[in-house]
Design a protein around this motif. Sequence first.
Motif, PDB file in Angstrom:
ATOM      1  N   TRP A  22       1.106  -1.403   0.158  1.00 51.51           N
ATOM      2  CA  TRP A  22       0.238  -0.384  -0.417  1.00 51.51           C
ATOM      3  C   TRP A  22       0.837   0.792   0.065  1.00 51.51           C
ATOM      4  O   TRP A  22       2.071   1.313  -0.032  1.00 51.51           O
ATOM      5  N   THR A  25      -1.273   6.105   1.669  1.00 51.27           N
ATOM      6  CA  THR A  25      -2.731   6.545   2.134  1.00 51.27           C
ATOM      7  C   THR A  25      -3.875   5.290   1.449  1.00 51.27           C
ATOM      8  O   THR A  25      -3.116   4.676   0.836  1.00 51.27           O
ATOM      9  N   ALA A  26      -4.901   5.109   1.481  1.00 47.31           N
ATOM     10  CA  ALA A  26      -5.306   4.188   0.929  1.00 47.31           C
ATOM     11  C   ALA A  26      -6.588   4.410   0.741  1.00 47.31           C
ATOM     12  O   ALA A  26      -7.151   5.494   1.685  1.00 47.31           O
ATOM     13  N   SER A  27      -7.710   4.023   0.450  1.00 47.63           N
ATOM     14  CA  SER A  27      -9.523   3.602   0.382  1.00 47.63           C
ATOM     15  C   SER A  27      -9.854   3.606   1.668  1.00 47.63           C
ATOM     16  O   SER A  27      -9.563   2.971   1.635  1.00 47.63           O
ATOM     17  N   ARG A  57      -9.369  14.154   4.234  1.00 47.91           N
ATOM     18  CA  ARG A  57     -10.255  14.549   3.302  1.00 47.91           C
ATOM     19  C   ARG A  57      -9.456  15.480   2.385  1.00 47.91           C
ATOM     20  O   ARG A  57      -8.658  17.075   2.782  1.00 47.91           O
ATOM     21  N   LYS A  61     -11.995  13.271  -2.203  1.00 43.98           N
ATOM     22  CA  LYS A  61     -12.122  12.263  -1.396  1.00 43.98           C
ATOM     23  C   LYS A  61     -11.457  12.543   0.046  1.00 43.98           C
ATOM     24  O   LYS A  61     -10.453  13.202   0.558  1.00 43.98           O
ATOM     25  N   THR A  62     -11.850  10.644   0.497  1.00 40.96           N
ATOM     26  CA  THR A  62     -11.282  10.747   1.726  1.00 40.96           C
ATOM     27  C   THR A  62     -10.397   9.548   1.741  1.00 40.96           C
ATOM     28  O   THR A  62     -10.839   8.049   1.382  1.00 40.96           O
ATOM     29  N   ARG A  63      -9.216   9.516   1.757  1.00 44.33           N
ATOM     30  CA  ARG A  63      -8.023   8.886   2.452  1.00 44.33           C
ATOM     31  C   ARG A  63      -7.950   8.090   3.524  1.00 44.33           C
ATOM     32  O   ARG A  63      -8.385   9.235   4.298  1.00 44.33           O
ATOM     33  N   THR A  66      -2.249   5.078   5.880  1.00 42.07           N
ATOM     34  CA  THR A  66      -1.859   4.058   5.862  1.00 42.07           C
ATOM     35  C   THR A  66      -0.929   3.288   7.300  1.00 42.07           C
ATOM     36  O   THR A  66      -1.068   2.473   7.703  1.00 42.07           O
TER      37      THR A  66
END
Length: 91
Positions: A22, A25-27, A57, A61-63, A66
């Motif tokens: 990863w 950042t990740a979904s 934010r 998108k919101t991430r 990780t």
Amino acid sequence: MHTGIDEALTPPFSSAHILATWNGTASVEDASKAFGFSRAKGYDLIRSGQFPCRVLRIGRKTRVVTASLLRVLESGVPEYNDASVGGHSTS
């Protein structure tokens, strides 16, 4: 030589696999799966400020961070955000 065998044997949401594959950042969907709940539940927790790790934010998108996700998975101690997705304080 890298054969990929170790990656194939590592569960997809183990700390070792996340660290190796990863980005920073990740979904929300992937992070939610790592914690064992659905994407919808993940967004509900983010809106209420209860997602177990740091969330960013970025535009629309919101991430999920990780490094924070890994710390929570390894320690079991949540790192809650101080604000909800809308940027309004939850306190």
